[in-house]
Motif scaffolding. Sequence first.
Motif, PDB file in Angstrom:
ATOM      1  N   GLY A  88       3.126  -4.260  11.797  1.00  0.00           N
ATOM      2  CA  GLY A  88       2.737  -5.093  10.655  1.00  0.00           C
ATOM      3  C   GLY A  88       2.956  -6.565  10.966  1.00  0.00           C
ATOM      4  N   GLU A 104       4.092 -13.543   1.125  1.00  0.00           N
ATOM      5  CA  GLU A 104       2.822 -12.919   1.521  1.00  0.00           C
ATOM      6  C   GLU A 104       1.683 -13.647   0.818  1.00  0.00           C
ATOM      7  OE1 GLU A 104       2.044 -10.531   3.819  1.00  0.00           O
ATOM      8  OE2 GLU A 104       4.139 -10.723   4.441  1.00  0.00           O
ATOM      9  N   ASP A 131     -12.964  -2.598  -1.743  1.00  0.00           N
ATOM     10  CA  ASP A 131     -11.544  -2.805  -2.032  1.00  0.00           C
ATOM     11  C   ASP A 131     -11.372  -3.087  -3.519  1.00  0.00           C
ATOM     12  OD1 ASP A 131     -12.721  -5.295  -2.025  1.00  0.00           O
ATOM     13  OD2 ASP A 131     -10.991  -6.328  -1.182  1.00  0.00           O
ATOM     14  N   LYS A 135      -5.572  -1.660  -5.265  1.00  0.00           N
ATOM     15  CA  LYS A 135      -5.340  -1.241  -3.873  1.00  0.00           C
ATOM     16  C   LYS A 135      -4.535  -2.310  -3.132  1.00  0.00           C
ATOM     17  CE  LYS A 135      -8.918   1.073  -1.977  1.00  0.00           C
ATOM     18  NZ  LYS A 135     -10.188   1.246  -1.222  1.00  0.00           N
ATOM     19  N   LYS A 136      -4.890  -3.585  -3.364  1.00  0.00           N
ATOM     20  CA  LYS A 136      -4.193  -4.681  -2.683  1.00  0.00           C
ATOM     21  C   LYS A 136      -2.767  -4.835  -3.195  1.00  0.00           C
ATOM     22  CE  LYS A 136      -3.528  -7.947   0.128  1.00  0.00           C
ATOM     23  NZ  LYS A 136      -3.405  -7.646   1.557  1.00  0.00           N
ATOM     24  N   THR A 138      -0.911  -2.505  -4.461  1.00  0.00           N
ATOM     25  CA  THR A 138      -0.158  -1.340  -3.953  1.00  0.00           C
ATOM     26  C   THR A 138       0.245  -1.570  -2.499  1.00  0.00           C
ATOM     27  OG1 THR A 138      -1.398   0.082  -5.452  1.00  0.00           O
ATOM     28  CG2 THR A 138      -0.231   1.181  -3.657  1.00  0.00           C
ATOM     29  N   LYS A 139      -0.679  -2.109  -1.708  1.00  0.00           N
ATOM     30  CA  LYS A 139      -0.382  -2.378  -0.297  1.00  0.00           C
ATOM     31  C   LYS A 139       0.741  -3.419  -0.166  1.00  0.00           C
ATOM     32  CE  LYS A 139      -2.546  -3.652   4.085  1.00  0.00           C
ATOM     33  NZ  LYS A 139      -3.672  -4.319   4.738  1.00  0.00           N
ATOM     34  N   LEU A 140       0.694  -4.455  -1.001  1.00  0.00           N
ATOM     35  CA  LEU A 140       1.760  -5.461  -0.992  1.00  0.00           C
ATOM     36  C   LEU A 140       3.107  -4.825  -1.300  1.00  0.00           C
ATOM     37  CD1 LEU A 140       0.106  -8.458  -2.894  1.00  0.00           C
ATOM     38  CD2 LEU A 140       1.124  -8.608  -0.616  1.00  0.00           C
ATOM     39  N   LYS A 141       3.112  -4.013  -2.351  1.00  0.00           N
ATOM     40  CA  LYS A 141       4.347  -3.409  -2.871  1.00  0.00           C
ATOM     41  C   LYS A 141       4.929  -2.360  -1.922  1.00  0.00           C
ATOM     42  CE  LYS A 141       6.765  -3.108  -6.844  1.00  0.00           C
ATOM     43  NZ  LYS A 141       7.468  -4.208  -7.435  1.00  0.00           N
ATOM     44  N   GLU A 142       4.039  -1.571  -1.328  1.00  0.00           N
ATOM     45  CA  GLU A 142       4.516  -0.404  -0.558  1.00  0.00           C
ATOM     46  C   GLU A 142       4.538  -0.627   0.954  1.00  0.00           C
ATOM     47  OE1 GLU A 142       2.259   3.002  -1.823  1.00  0.00           O
ATOM     48  OE2 GLU A 142       2.969   2.841  -3.899  1.00  0.00           O
ATOM     49  N   LYS A 143       3.765  -1.605   1.458  1.00  0.00           N
ATOM     50  CA  LYS A 143       3.693  -1.787   2.915  1.00  0.00           C
ATOM     51  C   LYS A 143       4.123  -3.169   3.374  1.00  0.00           C
ATOM     52  CE  LYS A 143       0.421   1.434   4.914  1.00  0.00           C
ATOM     53  NZ  LYS A 143      -0.844   1.580   5.631  1.00  0.00           N
ATOM     54  N   GLN A 144       3.479  -4.221   2.786  1.00  0.00           N
ATOM     55  CA  GLN A 144       3.690  -5.566   3.339  1.00  0.00           C
ATOM     56  C   GLN A 144       5.077  -6.133   3.040  1.00  0.00           C
ATOM     57  OE1 GLN A 144      -0.544  -6.564   1.918  1.00  0.00           O
ATOM     58  NE2 GLN A 144      -0.106  -8.203   3.353  1.00  0.00           N
TER      59      GLN A 144
END
Length: 272
Positions: A88, A104, A131, A135-136, A138-144
């Motif tokens: 990442g 971010e 997109d 979805k974005k 969730t990606k911030l919260k769970e991955k980034q």
Amino acid sequence: MDLNSKEIQLQYEGFLQTPLLWESENVFNLEQLKLFKKKVSVFEGNIQKKLRLGKRVERFVSNELNQYKAITILKENIQIQDGNTTIGEIDCLLKQQEQPIHLEIVYKFYLYDKTVGLTELEHWIGPNRKDSLVKKLTKLKEKQLPLLLKPQTKPTLEKLKIYVKEIKQLVYFKAQLFIPYQLKNNTFKLINNNCIKGFYIYFQELSQFSECKFHMPTKVNWLQETQTYVNWLSFEKFEQAIEVFMLSKTSPLCWMKQPNGKIYKIFIVWWR
């Protein structure tokens, strides 16, 4: 100032004038970096001609943050490796009045489609339906954002002499929003309504604007505020140009100038 530099400055100014997508903490409990307003500055960095919109925005954020005495950028675009694999990237580590921050950066274009999802946030989708806002988020919260806590990130933090438990995690999430032409006076509860920059229409509805002129900015110039002195196309020429986009299932952002001189940002969408 050459044409390319002038365009970049207009993109930078358009970016600065784009508001945060939300200002409270009621969107996925993600907190925004809030900066007090300054006069529009000159963009002083270098931008390669082919640098895509997302990376361009990161350079603009960097230039903007450097205008604030209380902010020190520690490191940007940090690739986090696990052996030879990149797991990442952290956009930015900075200090604001000695407070370490993991930031971010997001800049998006979303269209409101009530047929998608069940909630207000779920209705915001990308122009080509690939997109979505949820979805974005969730990606911030769970991955980034959790990338900061991975053991592979620890050596970077140690080099910068900052500790995970001291770091505040923020986002800098700006967006331009577009709503259906029929809903152009609507307001929304969860997002900053100042982000609504225009409307969208289906290709089949285009004929009702036959008295207008049109301009098709390149993707990086989607950032700009509308300009008066550009290459305006007649309705007939524009319709022909748009058909190519519709056949390739691409929804372009365009500028539309009405006979009275008023200019709007609009998307022409291929889907229905």
